[in-house]
Write a protein that holds these residues in place. Structure first.
Motif, PDB file in Angstrom:
ATOM      1  N   GLY A   1     -20.482  40.942 -94.565  1.00 51.94           N
ATOM      2  CA  GLY A   1     -21.258  41.982 -93.911  1.00 51.94           C
ATOM      3  C   GLY A   1     -20.388  42.918 -93.102  1.00 51.94           C
ATOM      4  N   ASP A   2     -21.038  43.694 -92.251  1.00 52.63           N
ATOM      5  CA  ASP A   2     -20.349  44.680 -91.427  1.00 52.63           C
ATOM      6  C   ASP A   2     -19.283  44.004 -90.571  1.00 52.63           C
ATOM      7  OD1 ASP A   2     -19.654  47.025 -90.179  1.00 52.63           O
ATOM      8  OD2 ASP A   2     -21.466  47.176 -88.974  1.00 52.63           O
ATOM      9  N   GLN A   3     -18.172  44.686 -90.397  1.00 50.25           N
ATOM     10  CA  GLN A   3     -17.061  44.129 -89.620  1.00 50.25           C
ATOM     11  C   GLN A   3     -17.423  43.940 -88.150  1.00 50.25           C
ATOM     12  OE1 GLN A   3     -13.524  46.518 -89.903  1.00 50.25           O
ATOM     13  NE2 GLN A   3     -12.468  45.405 -88.303  1.00 50.25           N
ATOM     14  N   TYR A   4     -18.259  44.809 -87.610  1.00 48.03           N
ATOM     15  CA  TYR A   4     -18.564  44.784 -86.183  1.00 48.03           C
ATOM     16  C   TYR A   4     -19.903  44.112 -85.915  1.00 48.03           C
ATOM     17  CZ  TYR A   4     -14.818  48.167 -86.361  1.00 48.03           C
ATOM     18  OH  TYR A   4     -13.627  48.779 -86.608  1.00 48.03           O
ATOM     19  N   THR A   5     -19.987  43.390 -84.803  1.00 42.20           N
ATOM     20  CA  THR A   5     -21.217  42.677 -84.458  1.00 42.20           C
ATOM     21  C   THR A   5     -21.866  43.206 -83.176  1.00 42.20           C
ATOM     22  OG1 THR A   5     -20.026  41.006 -83.172  1.00 42.20           O
ATOM     23  CG2 THR A   5     -20.374  40.538 -85.512  1.00 42.20           C
TER      24      THR A   5
ATOM     25  N   LEU B   1     -18.860  27.253 -96.144  1.00 43.07           N
ATOM     26  CA  LEU B   1     -19.577  27.847 -95.016  1.00 43.07           C
ATOM     27  C   LEU B   1     -19.131  29.287 -94.810  1.00 43.07           C
ATOM     28  CD1 LEU B   1     -21.614  27.281 -92.729  1.00 43.07           C
ATOM     29  CD2 LEU B   1     -19.657  26.665 -91.308  1.00 43.07           C
ATOM     30  N   LYS B   2     -20.102  30.174 -94.695  1.00 38.38           N
ATOM     31  CA  LYS B   2     -19.841  31.585 -94.431  1.00 38.38           C
ATOM     32  C   LYS B   2     -20.789  32.051 -93.331  1.00 38.38           C
ATOM     33  CE  LYS B   2     -17.104  32.812 -97.967  1.00 38.38           C
ATOM     34  NZ  LYS B   2     -15.947  32.014 -97.800  1.00 38.38           N
ATOM     35  N   LEU B   3     -20.397  33.093 -92.667  1.00 42.02           N
ATOM     36  CA  LEU B   3     -21.207  33.700 -91.631  1.00 42.02           C
ATOM     37  C   LEU B   3     -21.634  35.074 -92.126  1.00 42.02           C
ATOM     38  CD1 LEU B   3     -22.223  33.373 -88.705  1.00 42.02           C
ATOM     39  CD2 LEU B   3     -20.170  34.596 -87.996  1.00 42.02           C
ATOM     40  N   ILE B   4     -22.924  35.359 -92.050  1.00 42.68           N
ATOM     41  CA  ILE B   4     -23.421  36.666 -92.467  1.00 42.68           C
ATOM     42  C   ILE B   4     -23.758  37.474 -91.216  1.00 42.68           C
ATOM     43  CG2 ILE B   4     -25.224  37.911 -93.696  1.00 42.68           C
ATOM     44  CD1 ILE B   4     -25.528  35.516 -95.510  1.00 42.68           C
ATOM     45  N   HIS B   5     -23.197  38.676 -91.148  1.00 41.58           N
ATOM     46  CA  HIS B   5     -23.531  39.615 -90.081  1.00 41.58           C
ATOM     47  C   HIS B   5     -24.690  40.460 -90.594  1.00 41.58           C
ATOM     48  CE1 HIS B   5     -19.088  39.583 -88.524  1.00 41.58           C
ATOM     49  NE2 HIS B   5     -19.685  38.424 -88.384  1.00 41.58           N
ATOM     50  N   LYS B   6     -25.874  40.229 -90.057  1.00 38.87           N
ATOM     51  CA  LYS B   6     -27.063  40.980 -90.467  1.00 38.87           C
ATOM     52  C   LYS B   6     -27.099  42.314 -89.722  1.00 38.87           C
ATOM     53  CE  LYS B   6     -29.824  38.764 -92.789  1.00 38.87           C
ATOM     54  NZ  LYS B   6     -29.949  38.794 -94.229  1.00 38.87           N
ATOM     55  N   PRO B   7     -27.863  43.278 -90.229  1.00 43.18           N
ATOM     56  CA  PRO B   7     -27.955  44.579 -89.549  1.00 43.18           C
ATOM     57  C   PRO B   7     -28.614  44.467 -88.172  1.00 43.18           C
ATOM     58  CG  PRO B   7     -28.778  44.713 -91.803  1.00 43.18           C
ATOM     59  CD  PRO B   7     -28.559  43.263 -91.515  1.00 43.18           C
ATOM     60  N   ARG B   8     -28.105  45.259 -87.233  1.00 41.38           N
ATOM     61  CA  ARG B   8     -28.692  45.312 -85.893  1.00 41.38           C
ATOM     62  C   ARG B   8     -30.038  46.019 -85.976  1.00 41.38           C
ATOM     63  NH1 ARG B   8     -26.810  48.432 -82.314  1.00 41.38           N
ATOM     64  NH2 ARG B   8     -25.933  49.892 -83.766  1.00 41.38           N
ATOM     65  N   ILE B   9     -31.049  45.452 -85.312  1.00 39.94           N
ATOM     66  CA  ILE B   9     -32.366  46.091 -85.312  1.00 39.94           C
ATOM     67  C   ILE B   9     -32.855  46.284 -83.877  1.00 39.94           C
ATOM     68  CG2 ILE B   9     -34.774  45.874 -86.025  1.00 39.94           C
ATOM     69  CD1 ILE B   9     -33.754  44.329 -88.475  1.00 39.94           C
TER      70      ILE B   9
END
Length: 103
Positions: free
Chosen positions: A20-24, A55-63
């Motif tokens: 996902g997106d690089q930034y959180t 195991l992976k981490l998904i960065h979901k879109p900010r809402i």
């Protein structure tokens, strides 16, 4: 941050890779005052990384927040116990005892 980084090093924690997106995180300012950072991470110890190889981490879109929701996934196939069926007629086979002994 120095204390936290030392803790990570001393405890041998590993960072889980992400999709996902690089930034959180974003400060939600407009234009040149906008700041994007990767503040949120998932750390795991060696035993955990060996237990969850995919195991992976998904960065979901900010809402609704200035932080991205994080979702951890493991792509390991789910192993369900196989059902076992026993047919009594098998006991009538002359090789039945030998097959059970070998198994």
């Amino acid at each position: 941050m120095d204390h936290f980084n030392r803790f990570i090093a001393i405890t041998s924690l590993l960072e889980v890779s992400f999709l996902g997106d690089q930034y959180t995180w974003c400060n939600n300012n407009a234009g040149p005052k906008r700041i994007w950072l990767r503040l949120d991470r998932l750390l795991i110890n060696l035993a955990g990384s060996l237990a969850f190889l995919t195991l992976k981490l998904i960065h979901k879109p900010r809402i609704l927040s200035d932080h991205s929701p994080l979702v951890a996934i493991s792509q390991d196939p789910t192993r369900f116990p196989r059902s076992f069926k026993f047919c009594r007629q098998w006991t009538q086979d002359e090789d039945f005892s030998d097959i059970i002994s070998r198994s």
